[in-house]
Design a protein around this motif. Structure first.
Motif, short mmCIF file in Angstrom:
data_model
loop_
_atom_site.label_atom_id
_atom_site.label_comp_id
_atom_site.label_asym_id
_atom_site.label_seq_id
_atom_site.Cartn_x
_atom_site.Cartn_y
_atom_site.Cartn_z
N ALA A 12 41.77 32.53 28.39
CA ALA A 12 41.94 33.69 28.64
C ALA A 12 43.26 34.87 27.68
CB ALA A 12 42.89 34.76 30.21
N VAL A 13 44.10 33.77 27.58
CA VAL A 13 45.80 33.92 26.50
C VAL A 13 45.16 34.25 25.46
CG1 VAL A 13 48.05 33.35 25.90
CG2 VAL A 13 47.08 33.31 28.68
N VAL A 28 42.17 44.57 28.95
CA VAL A 28 40.90 44.17 30.57
C VAL A 28 40.56 42.63 30.52
CG1 VAL A 28 40.12 45.35 31.77
CG2 VAL A 28 40.48 46.81 30.53
N ALA A 29 41.04 42.44 31.59
CA ALA A 29 40.29 40.91 31.77
C ALA A 29 40.06 40.86 33.09
CB ALA A 29 41.38 40.10 31.35
N ARG A 30 38.95 39.90 32.91
CA ARG A 30 38.09 39.28 33.65
C ARG A 30 38.45 38.28 34.56
NH1 ARG A 30 32.81 40.26 33.14
NH2 ARG A 30 32.18 38.19 31.63
N TYR A 31 38.95 37.83 35.79
CA TYR A 31 40.03 36.56 36.04
C TYR A 31 39.14 35.78 37.35
CZ TYR A 31 42.77 32.32 35.77
OH TYR A 31 43.37 31.17 35.75
N TRP A 32 37.84 34.73 37.16
CA TRP A 32 37.38 34.24 38.39
C TRP A 32 38.16 33.58 38.91
CZ3 TRP A 32 33.28 35.99 40.36
CH2 TRP A 32 31.99 37.29 39.59
N ASP A 33 38.16 33.42 41.16
CA ASP A 33 39.27 32.00 41.07
C ASP A 33 37.99 30.61 41.36
OD1 ASP A 33 37.73 33.29 43.49
OD2 ASP A 33 39.67 33.71 44.58
N GLU A 34 38.70 29.81 42.22
CA GLU A 34 37.88 28.88 41.51
C GLU A 34 37.92 28.61 43.48
OE1 GLU A 34 40.19 25.48 39.87
OE2 GLU A 34 40.65 27.45 37.95
N ALA A 45 44.21 29.82 41.78
CA ALA A 45 44.40 29.11 40.83
C ALA A 45 44.63 29.78 39.17
CB ALA A 45 43.87 27.84 41.25
N GLY A 46 45.51 29.90 38.62
CA GLY A 46 46.45 29.79 37.83
C GLY A 46 46.67 31.27 36.81
N ALA A 47 46.05 32.63 37.55
CA ALA A 47 46.24 33.81 37.79
C ALA A 47 47.88 34.53 36.91
CB ALA A 47 45.44 34.85 39.14
N GLN A 77 38.73 38.46 39.54
CA GLN A 77 40.28 39.56 40.00
C GLN A 77 39.37 40.69 38.32
OE1 GLN A 77 44.12 38.60 39.27
NE2 GLN A 77 43.79 36.71 40.15
N VAL A 78 40.10 41.57 38.04
CA VAL A 78 39.98 42.53 36.93
C VAL A 78 41.31 43.19 36.92
CG1 VAL A 78 39.04 44.64 35.94
CG2 VAL A 78 37.54 43.47 37.68
N LEU A 79 41.88 42.95 36.08
CA LEU A 79 42.90 42.84 34.86
C LEU A 79 43.68 43.63 34.15
CD1 LEU A 79 44.48 39.16 35.31
CD2 LEU A 79 44.37 40.83 37.25
N VAL A 80 43.74 45.11 34.30
CA VAL A 80 44.19 45.85 32.89
C VAL A 80 45.60 46.57 33.29
CG1 VAL A 80 43.91 48.40 32.51
CG2 VAL A 80 41.90 47.73 34.31
N PHE A 81 45.76 45.79 31.23
CA PHE A 81 47.32 45.27 30.64
C PHE A 81 47.19 46.77 30.04
CE2 PHE A 81 46.07 41.02 32.43
CZ PHE A 81 47.17 40.92 32.69
#
Length: 85
Positions: A12-13, A28-34, A45-47, A77-81
């Protein structure tokens, strides 16, 4: 942080770095949790590591949302930077 989470954060980075190299102003990133069952509250975890590393690159977290996805039995999660000026 486990090996899977570490790899997920690194990937992701790398996407955040690529967006900077491309001159993007928004990432814009999509980040799945575990988790395997909805836990209600607690750390994803990791967010935090992902967000901190993006901010160190020069991004600023603008908005975040979270949804539980029953079909996948995990949350996303959808994260907007935005690029820092």
């Amino acid at each position: 942080m486990g090996i899977f989470t570490r790899a997920k954060v690194a990937g992701a980075v790398a996407d955040a770095k690529k967006a900077l190299e491309e001159g993007r102003r928004i990432f814009v990133a999509r980040y799945w949790d575990e988790v395997v069952a909805f836990q209600g509250t607690g750390a994803i975890a990791g967010a935090a590591d992902f967000i901190e590393q993006c901010e160190e690159l020069g991004w600023r977290l603008e908005q975040a949302s979270y949804s539980w996805v029953p079909e996948k039995k995990r949350g996303v999660q959808v994260l907007v930077f935005r690029r820092r000026s």
